[in-house]
Design an enzyme around this catalytic site. Structure first.
Site, short mmCIF file in Angstrom:
data_model
loop_
_atom_site.label_atom_id
_atom_site.label_comp_id
_atom_site.label_asym_id
_atom_site.label_seq_id
_atom_site.Cartn_x
_atom_site.Cartn_y
_atom_site.Cartn_z
N HIS A 37 0.79 -1.24 0.00
CA HIS A 37 0.00 0.00 0.00
C HIS A 37 0.82 1.28 0.00
O HIS A 37 0.27 2.37 0.00
CB HIS A 37 -0.95 0.03 1.21
N1 UDP Z 1 -3.13 -5.48 9.13
C1 UDP Z 1 -4.35 -6.07 9.36
N2 UDP Z 1 -5.08 -6.52 8.29
C2 UDP Z 1 -4.62 -6.45 7.00
C3 UDP Z 1 -3.35 -5.85 6.79
C4 UDP Z 1 -2.64 -5.37 7.87
O1 UDP Z 1 -4.80 -6.20 10.52
O2 UDP Z 1 -5.32 -6.88 6.08
C5 UDP Z 1 -2.37 -4.95 10.29
C6 UDP Z 1 -0.95 -5.43 10.42
O3 UDP Z 1 -0.85 -6.65 11.08
C7 UDP Z 1 -0.29 -4.32 11.23
C8 UDP Z 1 -1.02 -3.10 10.73
O4 UDP Z 1 -2.24 -3.56 10.13
O5 UDP Z 1 -0.53 -4.48 12.61
C9 UDP Z 1 -0.12 -2.40 9.74
O6 UDP Z 1 -0.78 -1.51 9.07
P1 UDP Z 1 -0.34 -1.02 7.63
O7 UDP Z 1 0.44 -2.07 6.92
O8 UDP Z 1 -1.59 -0.52 7.01
O9 UDP Z 1 0.57 0.24 7.96
P2 UDP Z 1 2.10 0.50 8.21
O10 UDP Z 1 2.56 -0.39 9.33
O11 UDP Z 1 2.81 0.25 6.94
O12 UDP Z 1 2.15 1.94 8.60
#
Ligand code: UDP
Length: 375
Positions: free
Chosen positions: A205
């Site tokens: 994403h």
């Molecule tokens: N996550 C979730 N469902 C999904 C994809 C990700 O619960 O379908 C969780 C993941 O385990 C983590 C969090 O969302 O705890 C991460 O969010 P994301 O990847 O959107 O953001 P980033 O960490 O890159 O800022």
């Protein structure tokens, strides 16, 4: 004493959950949860509040999606009213989303103490919107809580006074450990008909990967090869789904028989899926850390990471968006490499309690806020 805690988007929810819990131990500390509304639908928001037992936010600013400037500005306008009305002693922000910097800036301009949880992480890539949010938030925070030693060193190098820096561990891992047994009960593997250890999980994403059609096509090209060797389950982020439609790339995905798109998952299902995977392919920040703790080899589809400990511990590697590199990295994992058995210091499920104690002591002046990292 009153503290406002801010959340805005999916990656904030698993960080705020244990903090809300930990603050409850201090009876004379009133907590107010403010949701800015960056993420607002059932799949990206409501599910997480229910599953992670996060209290309903007392205040929802309902800002929604917009350009970075508009979103940041709208959050600031709305949050200023909240701070003026609530008169908190401190505001706590987590992570690196637009809500983090927007609310942080409002807080310090009103002379209120600002606390940043997950401070000091640096990808050293200023084209990443989150990197700008991290640098700016850290530069104005009064208490900075870090997950890893490199973050502490980054802050010191940037001139943050050592008595503001605390190495307290990883609140996201607090949540992962706390919900371990609930995660086991998820039926996601049966529902999507996959067997443990027989698939890869993919998440994608980051704007740098999904907002540029050529970049997205390169990654799809790599996935076309990987899925021939190992089925790939892809809980898709709404932003990525929209872009696949806009650029007519869905057909390419549909022609890859073992690349399965599913809707974004709630926390419990996602972690059951991740835990059962042979490999994680991701450009997420948080998932690199979660995969490390779950001992699932991770191939990160980026040129850099703000979480270098995941690489140092041998559970993560950077593959960028070059199809050959991605395929080679995935094959290394299939040949038995890339599984770390180590866990970083203080990623033990107690980080939020450490933070709550330090915040409480600092607000009540019970002891001077001396940095745990000070030599
Ligand atoms: N996550 C979730 N469902 C999904 C994809 C990700 O619960 O379908 C969780 C993941 O385990 C983590 C969090 O969302 O705890 C991460 O969010 P994301 O990847 O959107 O953001 P980033 O960490 O890159 O800022």
């Amino acid at each position: 004493m009153k503290i406002i805690n801010v959340v805005g988007a999916r990656p904030n929810f698993m960080k705020i959950a244990p903090l809300m819990d930990a603050f409850r131990e201090y009876e004379d500390l009133e907590t107010v949860l403010v949701h800015t509304g960056q993420h607002y639908d059932e799949q990206m928001n409501d599910l997480f509040f229910n599953q992670l037992e996060i209290p309903r936010p007392q205040i929802n600013l309902q800002i929604g999606s917009a350009s970075h400037a508009v979103q940041t500005a709208e959050i600031m306008k709305a949050f200023e009213k909240v701070v003026l009305e609530e008169k908190p002693d401190a505001v706590l922000v987590v992570g690196d989303v637009n809500s983090t910097i927007a609310c942080g800036l409002v807080t310090v301009k009103l002379g209120v103490k600002l606390i940043h949880v997950e401070a000091g992480l640096r990808s050293n890539d200023r084209s990443m919107p989150e990197e700008i949010n991290r640098i700016l938030t850290d530069s104005i925070s009064d208490m900075l809580f870090c997950t890893e030693q490199q973050a502490v060193e980054n802050l010191r190098r940037e001139g943050v006074s050592p008595d503001r820096i605390f190495l307290t561990g990883n609140v996201m891992i607090d949540t992962l450990l706390r919900f371990k047994s609930k995660i086991q009960q998820s039926t996601i593997l049966e529902r999507i008909e996959v067997r443990e250890g027989s698939y890869a999980v993919l998440t994608l994403h980051r704007p740098s990967n999904v907002d540029d059609p050529e970049q997205l096509e390169r990654i799809i090209c790599a996935l076309e090869t990987v899925q021939r060797e190992l089925p790939v389950i892809f809980p898709i982020h709404p932003r990525t789904q929209k872009n696949l439609e806009v650029w007519d790339l869905n057909a390419r995905i549909n022609e890859a028989p073992n690349l399965h798109i599913i809707p974004p998952l709630g926390y419990l299902d996602f972690h059951k899926l991740l835990e059962g995977a042979r490999l994680a392919l991701t450009d997420s920040g948080g998932i690199q850390e979660e995969a490390l703790i779950l001992k699932i080899p991770c191939v990160t589809l980026r040129e850099n990471t703000e979480r270098p400990i995941t690489i140092e511990m041998g559970g993560n590697c950077l593959a960028g968006s070059d199809p050959e590199r991605i395929v080679a990295a995935a094959r290394r994992v299939l040949n038995g490499n890339g599984r770390s058995i180590l866990a970083p210091p203080l990623w033990d499920g107690m980080a939020a309690r450490r933070i709550a104690r330090l915040v409480y002591e600092s607000l009540t002046q019970k002891i001077a806020p001396i940095g745990m990292t000070q030599n």
